[in-house]
Enzyme design. Structure first.
Site, PDB file in Angstrom:
ATOM      1  N   HIS A 224      31.760  47.500  23.454  1.00 31.98           N
ATOM      2  CA  HIS A 224      31.778  47.197  24.360  1.00 31.98           C
ATOM      3  C   HIS A 224      32.474  46.324  23.475  1.00 31.98           C
ATOM      4  O   HIS A 224      32.743  45.345  24.048  1.00 31.98           O
ATOM      5  CB  HIS A 224      30.725  46.647  24.708  1.00 31.98           C
ATOM      6  CG  HIS A 224      30.096  45.337  23.242  1.00 31.98           C
ATOM      7  ND1 HIS A 224      28.824  46.830  21.624  1.00 31.98           N
ATOM      8  CD2 HIS A 224      29.738  44.486  22.931  1.00 31.98           C
ATOM      9  CE1 HIS A 224      28.777  46.009  21.243  1.00 31.98           C
ATOM     10  NE2 HIS A 224      28.941  44.299  21.789  1.00 31.98           N
TER      11      HIS A 224
HETATM   12  C1  UD1 Z   1      28.502  39.678  24.598  1.00 39.57           C
HETATM   13  C2  UD1 Z   1      29.155  39.080  22.400  1.00 39.57           C
HETATM   14  C3  UD1 Z   1      28.476  40.391  21.267  1.00 39.57           C
HETATM   15  C4  UD1 Z   1      27.227  41.215  22.085  1.00 39.57           C
HETATM   16  C5  UD1 Z   1      27.237  41.336  23.151  1.00 39.57           C
HETATM   17  C6  UD1 Z   1      26.052  42.436  23.242  1.00 39.57           C
HETATM   18  C7  UD1 Z   1      30.203  37.144  22.530  1.00 39.57           C
HETATM   19  C8  UD1 Z   1      31.207  36.619  21.975  1.00 39.57           C
HETATM   20  N1  UD1 Z   1      29.525  38.239  22.804  1.00 39.57           N
HETATM   21  O1  UD1 Z   1      29.853  40.496  24.175  1.00 39.57           O
HETATM   22  O2  UD1 Z   1      28.681  39.661  20.238  1.00 39.57           O
HETATM   23  O3  UD1 Z   1      27.604  42.309  20.543  1.00 39.57           O
HETATM   24  O4  UD1 Z   1      27.142  40.480  24.119  1.00 39.57           O
HETATM   25  O5  UD1 Z   1      25.703  42.922  24.276  1.00 39.57           O
HETATM   26  O6  UD1 Z   1      29.409  36.369  22.657  1.00 39.57           O
HETATM   27  N2  UD1 Z   1      28.171  41.391  32.469  1.00 39.57           N
HETATM   28  C9  UD1 Z   1      27.559  41.826  33.047  1.00 39.57           C
HETATM   29  N3  UD1 Z   1      26.350  41.130  33.251  1.00 39.57           N
HETATM   30  C10 UD1 Z   1      25.212  40.831  32.442  1.00 39.57           C
HETATM   31  C11 UD1 Z   1      26.865  40.164  31.190  1.00 39.57           C
HETATM   32  C12 UD1 Z   1      28.006  40.436  31.054  1.00 39.57           C
HETATM   33  O7  UD1 Z   1      27.704  42.189  34.318  1.00 39.57           O
HETATM   34  O8  UD1 Z   1      24.207  40.378  32.332  1.00 39.57           O
HETATM   35  C13 UD1 Z   1      29.551  41.950  32.874  1.00 39.57           C
HETATM   36  C14 UD1 Z   1      30.546  39.994  33.055  1.00 39.57           C
HETATM   37  O9  UD1 Z   1      31.908  41.187  33.159  1.00 39.57           O
HETATM   38  C15 UD1 Z   1      31.264  40.176  31.152  1.00 39.57           C
HETATM   39  C16 UD1 Z   1      31.440  40.773  30.739  1.00 39.57           C
HETATM   40  O10 UD1 Z   1      30.254  41.544  31.275  1.00 39.57           O
HETATM   41  O11 UD1 Z   1      32.336  38.814  31.628  1.00 39.57           O
HETATM   42  C17 UD1 Z   1      30.832  40.271  28.953  1.00 39.57           C
HETATM   43  O12 UD1 Z   1      29.673  39.593  28.539  1.00 39.57           O
HETATM   44  P1  UD1 Z   1      29.993  38.634  27.448  1.00 39.57           P
HETATM   45  O13 UD1 Z   1      28.542  38.116  27.237  1.00 39.57           O
HETATM   46  O14 UD1 Z   1      30.765  37.502  28.052  1.00 39.57           O
HETATM   47  O15 UD1 Z   1      30.093  39.348  26.538  1.00 39.57           O
HETATM   48  P2  UD1 Z   1      29.759  41.080  26.102  1.00 39.57           P
HETATM   49  O16 UD1 Z   1      30.920  41.999  26.068  1.00 39.57           O
HETATM   50  O17 UD1 Z   1      28.630  41.647  26.270  1.00 39.57           O
END
Ligand code: UD1
Length: 385
Positions: A224
């Site tokens: 991820h």
């Molecule tokens: C975040 C953390 C990372 C951690 C990871 C655990 C930061 C900078 N990154 O990364 O350190 O290892 O969480 O999983 O804080 N999305 C969904 N459903 C959700 C949440 C997110 O579909 O409930 C999708 C969205 O398209 C979003 C993408 O996942 O844009 C990324 O989510 P985000 O929280 O921005 O970062 P992670 O890659 O999950």
């Protein structure tokens, strides 16, 4: 006589999956402290109050709600609904939404865990309101400032009043950055506390049967990190690597939301999904995932926490990164760094793991399931002044 620590308010801020796993251990330890105080006849004024704030960085059923249920976390007292967005947007939204909550709640200590955007945002808001901050999992450093988490770690550690570390190298990193040693407490690993508490229940999961897997006969892959999954070249290369691995043994790949979006955008999802030997699943709940990695022959990942979990479980871990902020998992555990830019190198690393006997489960110093208790002891001492 009433304990001077009694009646104080701790406010925990969580936003993402790994945060939920860590805070579960701390909140349970506070509850135990409260029960023990009540047994000593301290009365209800002896209770440490706990407030849980969920920023909403992870928000859907599979990324959030299933963890709350399985880990026995209470409903959040405040849900900030920040959702997804750029780093600046997400961090700013947490800050804007958290400030009035802190002003209303007036906690004695804000507890933040890990290194995600919610962690830094919460620490910054609290520090500016002159509310003390405790950072759990302080001092980890990859040395790679292109990782968003490295910036979050560096800045959160500068803001924290209490720093709780998982390993001695983390304490040395903090010392090198000028953090006063009397603010640093080496307590162990809350993620491992939660693992130990839930492993028996996880082993009851039927996930292996559901996915038609045999113990020690498959690999688990997770990806991820933006550096691995956001660009076409890197993701294509890693898709090829997973295909090569799936020619050697079955691979289960629970696909993180960010990775799923990228795979679909780059039209890679369907071809991977149809590949024999490779099973793509939705993100899994905590218990199913723990059950899956505990019985795997090996794990391929770019996550931080999974490097630690595999160390304790005695499962070989290939980390598709060029650095790690958790070197103890290499020195003392089952973790190996593998260059994510080399698909054949990844397959060769898998061959080497398969040719070697399974490693022993390892317990780095203080990864004994008691980190939450040590944190509460240190917080209580600090509250007593
Ligand atoms: C975040 C953390 C990372 C951690 C990871 C655990 C930061 C900078 N990154 O990364 O350190 O290892 O969480 O999983 O804080 N999305 C969904 N459903 C959700 C949440 C997110 O579909 O409930 C999708 C969205 O398209 C979003 C993408 O996942 O844009 C990324 O989510 P985000 O929280 O921005 O970062 P992670 O890659 O999950």
């Amino acid at each position: 006589m009433t304990d001077p620590a009694a009646g104080h308010k701790l406010l925990h801020v969580v936003g993402t999956r790994p945060n939920f796993v860590k805070v579960a251990s701390i909140m349970a330890a506070v509850e135990r402290w409260n029960i023990a105080s009540a047994a000593l006849g301290q009365g209800s004024s002896a209770l440490l109050q706990q407030i849980l704030v969920h920023t909403g960085q992870h928000y859907d059923e599979r990324m959030s709600r299933v963890f709350f249920r399985e880990l026995g976390l209470p409903e959040p007292d405040h849900y900030l609904e920040v959702g997804s967005g750029s780093h600046a947007m997400q961090t700013a939204r947490v800050m804007l939404a958290l400030e009035p909550v802190l002003l209303a709640e007036q906690p004695d200590l804000v507890v933040v865990v890990g290194d995600v955007n919610s962690t830094l945002a919460a620490a910054l808001v609290a520090a500016k309101l002159c509310i003390p901050v405790a950072h759990v999992e302080a001092g980890l450093r990859s040395g790679d400032r292109t990782m968003p988490e490295e910036l979050n770690r560096l800045l959160t550690d500068q803001l924290a009043d209490l720093s709780f570390t998982t390993s001695k190298d983390a304490g040395a990193n903090l010392a090198a950055e000028g953090i006063a040693p009397d603010r640093v407490f080496f307590v162990g690993n809350t993620m491992i506390d939660t693992l130990k508490a839930h492993l028996p229940e996880a082993m009851e999961s039927s996930i292996l049967t559901q996915l038609d897997l045999t113990p020690s006969g498959y690999a688990v892959a997770t990806l991820h990190r933006p550096s691995n999954v956001d660009s076409q070249d890197n993701l294509e290369l890693l898709a090829r690597a997973l295909s090569l691995v799936s020619e050697r043994l079955p691979v289960v790949f629970p696909v993180h939301a960010r990775t799923r979006d990228s795979l679909r955008r780059l039209a890679l999802f369907e071809s991977l999904d149809h590949r024999t030997g490779l099973t793509l699943t939705e993100p899994l709940g905590y218990l199913d995932f723990l059950s899956l990695i505990a019985r795997a022959r090996l794990v391929i990942t770019d996550s931080g926490g999974i490097q630690e979990e595999t160390t304790v479980l005695g499962v070989p871990c290939l980390t598709l990164r060029t650095s790690t902020e958790r070197p103890v998992t290499i020195w003392e555990g089952t973790n190996h760094l593998v260059n994510p830019d080399d698909a054949d190198g990844i397959a060769a690393a898998v061959d080497a793991v398969l040719a070697a006997p399974m490693p022993a489960a390892r317990m780095p110093e203080l990864w004994d399931g008691q980190a939450g208790n040590r944190i509460v002891e240190a917080v209580v001492e600090w509250l007593r002044g």
